[in-house]
Design a protein around this motif. Structure first.
Motif, PDB file in Angstrom:
ATOM      1  N   PHE A 277      -7.995  18.404   3.058  1.00 59.07           N
ATOM      2  CA  PHE A 277      -8.507  17.564   1.968  1.00 59.07           C
ATOM      3  C   PHE A 277      -7.420  17.268   0.935  1.00 59.07           C
ATOM      4  N   VAL A 278      -7.371  16.000   0.517  1.00 58.37           N
ATOM      5  CA  VAL A 278      -6.366  15.555  -0.451  1.00 58.37           C
ATOM      6  C   VAL A 278      -7.032  14.712  -1.535  1.00 58.37           C
ATOM      7  N   VAL A 279      -6.417  14.723  -2.702  1.00 58.65           N
ATOM      8  CA  VAL A 279      -6.877  13.916  -3.843  1.00 58.65           C
ATOM      9  C   VAL A 279      -5.970  12.705  -3.972  1.00 58.65           C
ATOM     10  N   SER A 280      -6.570  11.526  -4.187  1.00 59.45           N
ATOM     11  CA  SER A 280      -5.760  10.322  -4.400  1.00 59.45           C
ATOM     12  C   SER A 280      -6.295   9.530  -5.581  1.00 59.45           C
ATOM     13  N   GLY A 281      -5.403   8.755  -6.187  1.00 62.94           N
ATOM     14  CA  GLY A 281      -5.792   7.907  -7.306  1.00 62.94           C
ATOM     15  C   GLY A 281      -5.748   8.636  -8.638  1.00 62.94           C
ATOM     16  N   ASN A 282      -6.693   8.341  -9.481  1.00 60.62           N
ATOM     17  CA  ASN A 282      -6.768   8.901 -10.831  1.00 60.62           C
ATOM     18  C   ASN A 282      -6.942  10.428 -10.771  1.00 60.62           C
TER      19      ASN A 282
ATOM     20  N   THR B 133       8.772  19.060 -12.483  1.00 64.93           N
ATOM     21  CA  THR B 133       7.434  19.045 -13.084  1.00 64.93           C
ATOM     22  C   THR B 133       6.440  19.756 -12.177  1.00 64.93           C
ATOM     23  N   PRO B 134       5.339  20.271 -12.736  1.00 64.55           N
ATOM     24  CA  PRO B 134       4.370  21.000 -11.899  1.00 64.55           C
ATOM     25  C   PRO B 134       3.442  20.098 -11.091  1.00 64.55           C
ATOM     26  N   ARG B 135       3.358  18.808 -11.479  1.00 69.12           N
ATOM     27  CA  ARG B 135       2.468  17.895 -10.753  1.00 69.12           C
ATOM     28  C   ARG B 135       3.296  16.816 -10.064  1.00 69.12           C
ATOM     29  N   VAL B 136       2.915  16.486  -8.821  1.00 65.20           N
ATOM     30  CA  VAL B 136       3.639  15.496  -8.029  1.00 65.20           C
ATOM     31  C   VAL B 136       2.638  14.519  -7.420  1.00 65.20           C
ATOM     32  N   VAL B 137       2.919  13.225  -7.572  1.00 62.51           N
ATOM     33  CA  VAL B 137       2.119  12.178  -6.937  1.00 62.51           C
ATOM     34  C   VAL B 137       2.935  11.614  -5.774  1.00 62.51           C
ATOM     35  N   ILE B 138       2.393  11.688  -4.578  1.00 64.33           N
ATOM     36  CA  ILE B 138       3.091  11.213  -3.381  1.00 64.33           C
ATOM     37  C   ILE B 138       2.607   9.813  -3.025  1.00 64.33           C
ATOM     38  N   VAL B 139       3.532   8.863  -2.927  1.00 63.96           N
ATOM     39  CA  VAL B 139       3.244   7.544  -2.352  1.00 63.96           C
ATOM     40  C   VAL B 139       3.888   7.559  -0.972  1.00 63.96           C
ATOM     41  N   ALA B 140       3.088   7.870   0.032  1.00 59.55           N
ATOM     42  CA  ALA B 140       3.613   8.074   1.383  1.00 59.55           C
ATOM     43  C   ALA B 140       3.857   6.744   2.082  1.00 59.55           C
ATOM     44  N   ASP B 141       4.578   6.809   3.186  1.00 62.82           N
ATOM     45  CA  ASP B 141       4.835   5.622   3.998  1.00 62.82           C
ATOM     46  C   ASP B 141       4.921   6.058   5.453  1.00 62.82           C
ATOM     47  N   GLY B 142       4.491   5.179   6.346  1.00 58.53           N
ATOM     48  CA  GLY B 142       4.597   5.472   7.774  1.00 58.53           C
ATOM     49  C   GLY B 142       3.874   6.754   8.150  1.00 58.53           C
ATOM     50  N   GLY B 143       4.501   7.533   9.016  1.00 51.37           N
ATOM     51  CA  GLY B 143       3.898   8.765   9.512  1.00 51.37           C
ATOM     52  C   GLY B 143       3.688   9.829   8.465  1.00 51.37           C
ATOM     53  N   LEU B 144       4.327   9.692   7.296  1.00 53.82           N
ATOM     54  CA  LEU B 144       4.139  10.672   6.222  1.00 53.82           C
ATOM     55  C   LEU B 144       2.711  10.657   5.682  1.00 53.82           C
ATOM     56  N   ASN B 145       1.957   9.593   5.979  1.00 56.37           N
ATOM     57  CA  ASN B 145       0.565   9.521   5.541  1.00 56.37           C
ATOM     58  C   ASN B 145      -0.298  10.619   6.166  1.00 56.37           C
ATOM     59  N   TYR B 146       0.148  11.187   7.285  1.00 57.24           N
ATOM     60  CA  TYR B 146      -0.644  12.207   7.976  1.00 57.24           C
ATOM     61  C   TYR B 146      -0.299  13.622   7.503  1.00 57.24           C
ATOM     62  N   LEU B 147       0.693  13.760   6.619  1.00 54.99           N
ATOM     63  CA  LEU B 147       1.194  15.077   6.231  1.00 54.99           C
ATOM     64  C   LEU B 147       0.608  15.528   4.893  1.00 54.99           C
ATOM     65  N   PRO B 148      -0.090  16.696   4.851  1.00 54.19           N
ATOM     66  CA  PRO B 148      -0.442  17.287   3.560  1.00 54.19           C
ATOM     67  C   PRO B 148       0.782  18.025   3.002  1.00 54.19           C
ATOM     68  N   PHE B 149       1.414  17.447   2.002  1.00 55.60           N
ATOM     69  CA  PHE B 149       2.706  17.956   1.526  1.00 55.60           C
ATOM     70  C   PHE B 149       2.609  19.382   0.973  1.00 55.60           C
ATOM     71  N   ASP B 150       1.424  19.768   0.446  1.00 53.16           N
ATOM     72  CA  ASP B 150       1.333  21.115  -0.121  1.00 53.16           C
ATOM     73  C   ASP B 150       1.372  22.206   0.952  1.00 53.16           C
TER      74      ASP B 150
END
Length: 923
Positions: free
Chosen positions: A881-886, A625-642
């Motif tokens: 900058f990252v977008v979270s939530g809705n 799919t073209p859109r991905v929602v990341i629910v990070a954990d641990g140190g992954l919270n500091y990573l901008p996946f894009d």
């Protein structure tokens, strides 16, 4: 009576004979005051020797005789005797494990003692306050409600300092409070602090007290100190203390409680030093002693005795014997559970103590996993899975009983390590069987380990609107929270201040008592408020559109599990990273957040490609799919996946995916359910900063000027019927005055994350009277902000302290608490100028009807495509900058193109009309 008093700690039977003889004589002589005083000695005797059956009978007779001879006593004397009987009734209920009954009586007594007019009805009112508080404190400690217990201790210590001249033996009460504090520190793994308190207690008892009762008290303190020496591997000190206890003259043999405690501690020492034969002998001895002492088949002490024996057999690799012991321990917690099959576990409503059930289930899960690793029997895996489900059910049943947020966090902290075993076990079963039920359960475990307190807070605010609770009840609760928050801020800013400390402790006590009353009066409201359910994998699939995949991560040590869910697919992936991989990831997150001479784009791109290939390629190759929602954990919270670089495609993931973030799948679905307002109103804040060093409470912080934030606010306020408050107008007081008219907020300002005290991370507003005005995370807990989007265009608004079971404790989390359904936040200290440019692009695409994740993706690409300076293409300038939530669009996408189409049609019509007129004129 003197004979009885001299023998009370040495010989129970002879003391009881003396007391009964004295009481008969007192009654014959109509000495009613002495008669009831002797009753109190008898109650103390049965309580000291833990003869609960006789204690109950004596208390019944005591209260019955009080009623019978009430006219023979003055009203004051009657009330004094009755209040003493009530206190001992509460103590009996506590010893029987009826904590709720005990708390009800104790709180009632404390309410009486809060009014000084009632002091005459107590022999020693100040002493009674301390003793009553002591038992309430001990109940909270036994229930692991450590924050509530610590509040009581703080109140006790403050009162003792204030009233030491009128409280007899106030030093001994202080030592007792510190002794209890040692128990709390032990549970919190603050072992050094606990050791100091126990050593202080022992020193005081040796120097200032030498009666029979304090000898046992000292022995108990030394036993607890012994336990701490063992836990901290101080075996020489432990051995020396055992030798000392064996040689000294203690009276503990007449009280089984002390005997059992010491026997178990010696068993712990033998186990820790691998003397397994001695350990099992001592644990079996303590089990026999406990059975004789408790005189019942069901008690948590019996369960713990079996659990101790199980530890020895497990250490020897005797897994079947160990499991049998644990199963017997579970049976000792319930009169209705007698299953010997290892796959069976009692339900939370079957046991006498859920708080005692949880650690035994955790021990059982660890043992089954250990047994499977050693013997590879699949039956161990299925039994472990059943135990995992039992742990989750017990945790769910326990959480509503914990009013304090800190106590809930302690409960989560204690349980969190078990979730790693649950995930590993579910993954192994899914791999072996390909049964999707194990994937469903793994998703459940993952959700149960994420942002539970935040989810509970959001549910609480929703419940208030439909639980049919009178508004004044809810308002009073909100006022309590606001007052506590204000005092906690004062305490944080001013340090320890007696007046503030006392008011805060008193207010917390009143607040938790109020919550207790709500629980009793409005049980449905309480149940709805605290029984937080999570979204199942199947429910999530139904809610996701066909363009979105949610990737939920669970990380512990070097192992990460990813569960990918779309409307059509689901995958369960295990990533086994090396220590080098994790180090590279950590260093990469640091490198992209700063500008250094050696952080070249080519080097960062290569590192990003390595990380993507080694850790994440399998995951993103599985996403269609073209859109991905990341629910990070641990140190992954500091990573901008894009920012991950796909070397095969020679492009960052931002070119392929619109990536957003969520605290959990449950929170994402709840936030996604909120439809944006039809009428948009934006407010932008851009305070000015002179660079002058201004005071912030006890600190002084230098906020440098932001040259471009006013420009940023000006551009953004051209969208969504926007308005702006800039310079001195961008004050905290103006923000507080804003009503529900505004549904979009943009803050272009300074911010700071406080890793040590996350609740005191803050957003800066315009200075007021030469003092910096700040909005703390803690303030936001009392706000109600029905916003469709909050953009925190400031430094580090999306990062903070990482907390297992809750995730990132950041400024963004505070706005989640306040009710914002969607956030734009930063992962590092961002650049002022590039931020202004990026934000203008972002709002342009939002206004065109793009969803928020896509708008941010396009904004970043616009920035890269329109920036000529290669240095300014460093990720530091645009990737933070990252977008979270809705992620839903604020404006329907068709509306923009509809206007374009209308414009084209109108233009064509004008041209056609104009051409027609020209043709007619020619003819």
């Amino acid at each position: 009576m003197s004979k009885a008093e001299n023998n009370i700690y040495k010989n129970k039977d002879s003391t009881l004979i003396f007391l009964k003889s004295a009481q008969k004589l007192q009654l014959d002589e109509h000495k009613f005051e002495e008669f009831f005083h002797t009753y109190r000695w008898m109650v103390f005797l049965h309580s000291y020797y833990n003869d609960l059956s006789q204690l109950n009978k004596t208390l019944e007779s005591f209260i019955k005789d009080l009623s019978r001879y009430k006219n023979q006593l003055s009203n004051t004397l009657f009330e004094r005797q009755f209040n003493d009987a009530l206190l001992n009734k509460a103590i009996l209920e506590y010893k029987l494990g009826n904590n709720n009954n005990a708390k009800k009586i104790l709180k009632s007594q404390l309410n009486k003692l809060n009014d000084t007019l009632n002091f005459k009805y107590f022999d020693d009112p100040h002493g009674n306050i301390v003793v009553t508080s002591n038992f309430l404190r001990e109940i909270y400690i036994s229930e692991n409600k450590l924050n509530l217990a610590q509040n009581i201790i703080t109140d006790q210590l403050n009162s003792l300092e204030q009233y030491n001249e009128i409280i007899d033996n106030w030093q001994s009460y202080k030592v007792d409070a510190n002794f209890a504090l040692g128990k709390i520190y032990s549970k919190l793994n603050k072992f050094d602090e606990a050791i100091d308190l126990y050593e202080e207690t022992i020193s005081y008892l040796i120097e200032f007290s030498n009666n029979d009762l304090t000898k046992n008290y000292k022995f108990s303190a030394q036993t607890k100190l012994l336990n701490l020496y063992i836990k901290t591997n101080q075996f020489d000190q432990a051995k020396a203390l055992i030798n000392q206890l064996n040689e000294q003259d203690y009276l503990y043999n007449d009280n089984p409680k002390f005997t059992i405690e010491y026997t178990m501690s010696k068993g712990d020492y033998a186990l820790a030093t691998k003397d397994y034969e001695q350990a099992i002998t001592l644990y079996q001895k303590s089990l026999a002693q406990t059975k004789a002492y408790r005189s019942t088949a069901v008690h948590e002490d019996l369960a713990q005795a079996h659990a101790n024996s199980a530890k020895v057999y497990a250490a020897q690799g005797k897994f079947n014997k160990s499991l049998q012991q644990l199963q017997e321990g579970l049976q000792r917690l319930s009169a209705s559970f007698n299953a010997s099959e290892i796959a069976q576990n009692p339900t939370p409503d079957q046991v006498i103590s859920k708080i005692a059930l949880l650690p035994i289930l955790r021990q059982k899960l660890e043992l089954l996993q250990q047994a499977y690793s050693a013997e590879k029997k699949n039956s161990y895996l299925t039994q472990a899975h059943q135990t995992s489900l039992a742990i989750v059910a017990t945790l769910d049943a326990l959480k509503p009983e914990f009013e304090s947020k800190l106590d809930k966090q302690f409960l989560i902290d204690e349980t969190y390590p078990s979730f790693n075993l649950m995930m590993a076990n579910a993954y192994a079963l899914h791999q072996q069987t390909n049964d999707d039920q194990y994937l469903e359960d793994a998703f459940l475990f993952s959700e149960k380990s994420k942002a539970i307190l935040l989810l509970e807070a959001l549910q609480s605010s929703q419940v208030e609107s439909f639980a049919n609770v009178p508004q004044e009840i809810i308002t009073k609760e909100q006022i309590y929270r606001a007052q506590i928050t204000q005092l906690e801020k004062q305490q944080m800013e001013q340090g320890a201040t007696p007046g503030v400390d006392e008011r805060l402790v008193g207010l917390r006590g009143d607040y938790f008592s109020y919550l207790d009353s709500i629980k009793t009066t409005y049980p449905k409201y309480h149940e709805l408020k605290y029984n937080v359910g999570v979204t199942s994998l199947s429910e999530l699939q139904q809610k996701l559109d066909d363009q979105t995949t949610l990737a939920s991560f669970f990380s512990q040590d070097n192992t990460t599990y990813a569960i990918l869910v779309s409307s059509q697919e689901k995958h369960f992936i295990k990533l086994s990273a090396s220590q080098e991989d994790m180090t590279e990831l950590t260093n990469f997150c640091k490198d992209i957040s700063i500008i250094e001479s050696n952080s070249s784009l080519d080097r960062l791109k290569q590192t990003s490609a390595d990380i993507y290939t080694n850790l994440f390629k399998t995951i993103f190759d599985s996403i269609s799919t073209p859109r991905v929602v990341i629910v990070a954990d641990g140190g992954l919270n500091y990573l901008p996946f894009d920012l991950l670089y796909d070397a095969e495609q020679e492009a960052y993931l931002i070119n392929e995916f619109a990536i957003s973030y969520a605290n959990s799948a449950t929170l994402y679905t709840k936030q996604q359910d909120k439809k944006p307002s039809d009428q948009h109103q934006l407010m932008a804040f851009a305070p000015s900063f002179s660079g002058e060093v201004l005071p912030i409470a006890s600190e002084r912080v230098d906020f440098g000027p932001l040259k471009y934030n006013t420009q940023e606010a000006g551009l953004i306020s051209t969208y969504f019927n926007g308005q702006q408050l800039v310079g001195d107008q961008a004050s905290l007081s103006r923000f507080k005055e804003i009503d529900d008219t505004y549904n979009i907020f943009h803050f272009a300002t300074h911010a700071a994350a406080n890793d040590e005290f996350p609740d005191y991370s803050y957003l800066a507003f315009a200075p007021k009277d030469s003092i910096q005005d700040l909005l703390y995370v803690k303030d936001l807990y009392t706000y109600s902000l029905n916003a469709d989007l909050v953009t925190l265009s400031a430094c580090q608004t999306g990062v903070g302290k990482l907390k297992e079971g809750e995730g990132m404790l950041s400024i963004a989390r505070g706005f989640n608490y306040a009710g914002a359904s969607s956030l734009v936040t930063s992962l590092w200290k961002v650049n002022d100028k590039s931020t202004a440019t990026l934000m203008n692009y972002f709002y342009t695409h939002l206004d065109e009807g793009e969803n928020k994740a896509e708008a941010m993706r396009m904004a970043k690409l616009d920035y890269l495509n329109n920036t000529d300076d290669e240095l300014l293409k460093h990720p530091y300038y645009w990737a933070g900058f990252v977008v979270s939530g809705n992620t839903l669009p604020l404006t329907a996408a068709w509306s923009y193109w509809w206007y374009v189409l209308i414009g084209v049609v109108l233009l064509a019509g004008i041209l056609f009309f104009s051409r027609g007129r020209n043709l007619r004129s020619k003819s």
